[in-house]
Design a protein around this motif. Structure first.
Motif, short mmCIF file in Angstrom:
data_model
loop_
_atom_site.label_atom_id
_atom_site.label_comp_id
_atom_site.label_asym_id
_atom_site.label_seq_id
_atom_site.Cartn_x
_atom_site.Cartn_y
_atom_site.Cartn_z
N PHE A 75 0.87 -1.17 0.00
CA PHE A 75 0.00 0.00 0.00
C PHE A 75 0.91 1.23 0.00
O PHE A 75 1.62 1.47 0.98
N VAL A 76 0.89 1.95 -1.11
CA VAL A 76 1.81 3.07 -1.30
C VAL A 76 1.09 4.38 -1.02
O VAL A 76 0.04 4.67 -1.61
N SER A 77 1.67 5.17 -0.13
CA SER A 77 1.13 6.52 0.14
C SER A 77 1.24 7.36 -1.12
O SER A 77 2.03 7.06 -2.02
N GLY A 78 0.47 8.42 -1.16
CA GLY A 78 0.50 9.30 -2.32
C GLY A 78 1.90 9.77 -2.63
O GLY A 78 2.58 10.34 -1.78
N GLN A 79 2.35 9.48 -3.83
CA GLN A 79 3.66 9.90 -4.30
C GLN A 79 3.48 11.18 -5.11
O GLN A 79 2.53 11.30 -5.88
N ALA A 80 4.40 12.10 -4.93
CA ALA A 80 4.31 13.40 -5.61
C ALA A 80 5.69 13.77 -6.14
O ALA A 80 6.64 13.00 -6.02
N ALA A 81 5.77 14.94 -6.70
CA ALA A 81 7.01 15.41 -7.32
C ALA A 81 7.95 15.99 -6.27
O ALA A 81 8.19 17.20 -6.21
N LEU A 82 8.46 15.11 -5.41
CA LEU A 82 9.42 15.53 -4.39
C LEU A 82 10.77 14.89 -4.68
O LEU A 82 10.85 13.72 -5.03
N SER A 83 11.82 15.67 -4.53
CA SER A 83 13.17 15.12 -4.67
C SER A 83 13.49 14.27 -3.44
O SER A 83 12.73 14.25 -2.47
N ASP A 84 14.63 13.60 -3.47
CA ASP A 84 15.04 12.78 -2.33
C ASP A 84 15.18 13.59 -1.05
O ASP A 84 15.07 13.06 0.04
N THR A 85 15.44 14.89 -1.20
CA THR A 85 15.59 15.75 -0.02
C THR A 85 14.30 16.48 0.34
O THR A 85 14.31 17.33 1.22
N GLY A 86 13.21 16.16 -0.36
CA GLY A 86 11.91 16.75 -0.02
C GLY A 86 11.58 18.04 -0.73
O GLY A 86 10.57 18.66 -0.44
N GLU A 87 12.42 18.45 -1.68
CA GLU A 87 12.14 19.66 -2.45
C GLU A 87 11.17 19.35 -3.59
O GLU A 87 11.20 18.27 -4.17
N ILE A 88 10.30 20.30 -3.93
CA ILE A 88 9.35 20.10 -5.01
C ILE A 88 10.09 20.18 -6.35
O ILE A 88 10.88 21.08 -6.58
N VAL A 89 9.81 19.21 -7.21
CA VAL A 89 10.40 19.15 -8.55
C VAL A 89 9.41 19.77 -9.53
O VAL A 89 8.22 19.47 -9.49
N GLY A 90 9.88 20.63 -10.43
CA GLY A 90 9.05 21.13 -11.52
C GLY A 90 7.92 22.05 -11.11
O GLY A 90 6.81 21.90 -11.63
N VAL A 91 8.16 22.99 -10.25
CA VAL A 91 7.10 23.92 -9.83
C VAL A 91 6.51 24.58 -11.08
O VAL A 91 7.24 25.12 -11.91
N GLY A 92 5.20 24.47 -11.23
CA GLY A 92 4.50 25.08 -12.36
C GLY A 92 4.58 24.29 -13.66
O GLY A 92 4.04 24.70 -14.67
N ASP A 93 5.24 23.12 -13.66
CA ASP A 93 5.44 22.32 -14.87
C ASP A 93 4.82 20.94 -14.65
O ASP A 93 5.43 20.06 -14.05
N PHE A 94 3.60 20.74 -15.17
CA PHE A 94 2.89 19.49 -14.95
C PHE A 94 3.68 18.29 -15.47
O PHE A 94 3.77 17.26 -14.80
N ASP A 95 4.26 18.41 -16.68
CA ASP A 95 4.98 17.28 -17.26
C ASP A 95 6.15 16.85 -16.37
O ASP A 95 6.34 15.66 -16.14
#
Length: 136
Positions: free
Chosen positions: A29-49
């Protein structure tokens, strides 16, 4: 039945007191995965792709850490902050999942846990075996 926490190293979810995944018997059972780097920074702010690719990459990483793969995903729930990205999701599912495709729910939400996130995917996967196509 034994259950075990699954995590990558480093674990970007640790500060939020969330398990990345839990293995219970033959299921993950996998928790919601999002665009976070290994250090917890958001990847691709404003870029859906960019966010979608990072999200699928994170889903792949946690499944591999649990001894599974994207081919063994049986159910996904995909959260989008803008349903206009739905056509892209069709292409993404075809690229990242294989036939028979997992059961799927896509929901538009006003906002995700971090306001800059545009997509989040939670999943249930098998630890062994394969998913067979429908009988005809």
């Amino acid at each position: 039945m034994e259950s075990r926490q699954i995590a990558t190293t480093p674990d970007p979810y640790a500060p939020f007191h969330i398990s990345q995944a839990i293995r219970a018997g033959d299921f993950i059972f996998v928790s919601g995965q999002a665009a976070l780097s290994d250090t917890g920074e958001i990847v691709g702010v404003g870029d859906f792709d960019a966010q979608a690719e990072a999200t699928f990459s994170n889903l792949r990483k946690i499944l591999e850490a649990a001894g599974s793969t994207l081919k063994q995903v049986v159910k996904v729930t995909i959260f989008l902050t803008d349903m206009s990205h739905f056509p892209k999701m069709i292409d993404l599912r075809a690229r990242h999942f294989t036939k028979p495709y997992p059961a799927d729910t896509i929901v538009e939400v006003r906002q995700l846990a971090l306001p800059e996130l545009m997509i989040e995917i939670e999943a249930v996967a098998l630890t062994s075996g394969e998913i067979l196509p429908a009988r005809t």
